[in-house]
Design an enzyme around this catalytic site. Sequence first.
Site, mmCIF file in Angstrom:
data_model
loop_
_atom_site.group_PDB
_atom_site.id
_atom_site.type_symbol
_atom_site.label_atom_id
_atom_site.label_comp_id
_atom_site.label_asym_id
_atom_site.label_seq_id
_atom_site.Cartn_x
_atom_site.Cartn_y
_atom_site.Cartn_z
ATOM 1 N N LYS A 1 -58.654 60.797 41.471
ATOM 2 C CA LYS A 1 -58.909 62.096 40.577
ATOM 3 C C LYS A 1 -59.848 61.560 39.597
ATOM 4 C CE LYS A 1 -58.983 65.738 38.525
ATOM 5 N NZ LYS A 1 -58.294 66.800 38.210
ATOM 6 N N CYS B 1 -61.660 68.436 31.500
ATOM 7 C CA CYS B 1 -61.380 67.490 32.527
ATOM 8 C C CYS B 1 -62.625 66.341 32.788
ATOM 9 C CB CYS B 1 -61.373 68.121 34.052
ATOM 10 S SG CYS B 1 -60.168 69.515 33.946
HETATM 11 N N1 SAJ Z 1 -71.583 71.918 34.732
HETATM 12 C C1 SAJ Z 1 -72.805 71.542 34.448
HETATM 13 N N2 SAJ Z 1 -73.748 71.434 35.684
HETATM 14 C C2 SAJ Z 1 -73.264 71.612 36.925
HETATM 15 C C3 SAJ Z 1 -71.854 71.798 37.353
HETATM 16 C C4 SAJ Z 1 -70.985 71.852 36.093
HETATM 17 O O1 SAJ Z 1 -73.731 71.679 33.475
HETATM 18 O O2 SAJ Z 1 -73.962 71.394 37.908
HETATM 19 C C5 SAJ Z 1 -70.842 72.048 33.602
HETATM 20 C C6 SAJ Z 1 -69.968 73.141 33.521
HETATM 21 O O3 SAJ Z 1 -70.813 74.316 32.881
HETATM 22 C C7 SAJ Z 1 -68.823 73.000 32.555
HETATM 23 C C8 SAJ Z 1 -68.573 71.224 32.992
HETATM 24 O O4 SAJ Z 1 -69.831 70.768 33.677
HETATM 25 O O5 SAJ Z 1 -69.364 72.657 31.233
HETATM 26 C C9 SAJ Z 1 -67.537 71.043 34.110
HETATM 27 O O6 SAJ Z 1 -67.552 72.292 34.962
HETATM 28 P P1 SAJ Z 1 -67.225 71.915 36.428
HETATM 29 O O7 SAJ Z 1 -67.214 73.513 37.112
HETATM 30 O O8 SAJ Z 1 -67.990 71.007 37.093
HETATM 31 O O9 SAJ Z 1 -65.525 71.591 36.498
HETATM 32 P P2 SAJ Z 1 -64.362 71.990 35.715
HETATM 33 O O10 SAJ Z 1 -64.122 71.007 34.609
HETATM 34 O O11 SAJ Z 1 -64.136 73.246 35.452
HETATM 35 O O12 SAJ Z 1 -63.507 71.434 36.987
HETATM 36 C C10 SAJ Z 1 -63.383 70.089 37.285
HETATM 37 C C11 SAJ Z 1 -63.473 70.031 39.003
HETATM 38 N N3 SAJ Z 1 -63.653 68.820 39.534
HETATM 39 C C12 SAJ Z 1 -64.733 68.648 40.368
HETATM 40 O O13 SAJ Z 1 -65.391 69.420 40.586
HETATM 41 C C13 SAJ Z 1 -64.989 67.113 40.845
HETATM 42 C C14 SAJ Z 1 -62.121 70.597 39.424
HETATM 43 O O14 SAJ Z 1 -62.002 70.321 40.833
HETATM 44 C C15 SAJ Z 1 -60.898 69.802 38.807
HETATM 45 O O15 SAJ Z 1 -59.549 70.070 39.281
HETATM 46 C C16 SAJ Z 1 -61.074 70.044 37.355
HETATM 47 O O16 SAJ Z 1 -62.385 69.248 37.023
HETATM 48 C C17 SAJ Z 1 -59.773 69.085 36.755
HETATM 49 O O17 SAJ Z 1 -58.962 69.931 36.294
HETATM 50 O O18 SAJ Z 1 -59.802 68.048 36.735
#
Ligand code: SAJ
Length: 465
Positions: A212, A266
Amino acid sequence: MRFNKISVIGLGYIGLPTAAMFASRKLEVVGIDVNQKAVDTINQGKIHIVEPDLDMLVQAAVHAGYLRASTTAEAADAFLIAVPTPFKEHHEPDLSYIQAAALSIAPVLEAGNLVILESTSPVGATEQLTKWLAQARPDLRFPIEGETNPEVSVAHCPERVLPGKVVRELVANDRVIGGMTPTCSRRSVELYRKFVVGECVITNARTAEMAKLTENASRDVGIAFANELSLICDKYDIDVWELISLANRHPRVNILEPGPGVGGHCIAVDPWFIVSSAPDESKMIRTARRINDAKPHWVINKVKDVLFSILKAQPDRSARDIKVACMGLAFKADIDDLRESPALEITAALSIDLPCTVLAVEPNIEELPASLRSEFSLVSTEEALEHADIILMLVDHREFKQIDPARLMGREIVDTRGVFRHYPHLNRAQRSGTEETNWSPNNESINGIRYASRGDKNGTTGVSA
Ligand code: SAJ
């Protein structure tokens, strides 16, 4: 084994949907939370968070009598712990919520029970949880210290669902299941099979914990690469959105998107669990965290540059007259979650640093948390577009993507999310800002939108950050 009654400890973004999912399969579920208000809301069949389709699921489960909430733990066949695991000082994991959950269920545990830790945890946390349970209940046998015939099973099964798509992903995603023993894993698979359609893959507890953390660290490193590119592009006056879309045409390249920084509880947190336990080995993971953590400061400086340009171009105005609209406070699109949000951090910093009026827009919340109300005010998208001199696009919410470009007339735009990247005239302007496109910052001939990409050309600035 039969699972007649399931208890979920922690009714937040993961615990509540998980509880509702078991209840939707006609299992008796009791959700436990320390927040009386959340408990009362759920018992009325309502939800206290924003997550698509969850309201319907909870309403149906509560009204059918399969789901209820309480502040006190009670006996059950299986206990799922879904509490927060933030970090403390020096980015060390804070396991106090897991410990509190363990101590709350320990008195009601019985032989034959299954305890699953769903919270994202540092390596060794499931073992620690088992020790806490064993210390609290010396009358029961737990799967530690060579115990070959435990009475209570313990496993780690990290949640992996994406906020905004939780209901779908809970069912569809594969689950990594790491039992303290192979029997603990098998029993956990049996439980998740009640609603999981994805594959349930068995490993041990430590590997599941590390899997994870690895997933989220991998995403953090990917985003850091995109954020670093956005800084390099800014320097070379290249449109980072165009650049990434071109590079991603290569069959083996898949660059993520830059933004104002990485938020949420996360991805901005979990990689530190690896760094804090293996500091000498985790160089890339630490660097990625630092790059992403630095991005909000870069955005703040961009807004300051824009403000200075306005004041330079319009010497009759003072900074106090200028209104900055911060579009979005949530940590990502189409959710209400403000935790660890770079958008919120940027908005708060601008309201403290600048004499300007800061208008915050967040369509997914009704009101600002009390701690922020004295710093800036929450306004509608309409009001912000009406009054703002500078539009700082921080979150690519659905509502913002629908903004009519004509409404941006005469405003300075700092677009950290590329929300306006699909407006061709804006993109042309971003690329050159020269006569070649018949556009200049002082010439409002193209829809009247003043929008430049990077740097301060011709005295007016807009940035695609
Ligand atoms: N973000 C970017 N650029 C991107 C993707 C995301 O700037 O290309 C930013 C988002 O705006 C946000 C942050 O990253 O601020 C995190 O967003 P996210 O959509 O990547 O992830 P989370 O935190 O909503 O959810 C993540 C997920 N992990 C992965 O995709 C590996 C989710 O599957 C997990 O269950 C979750 O963390 C968790 O609970 O750990």
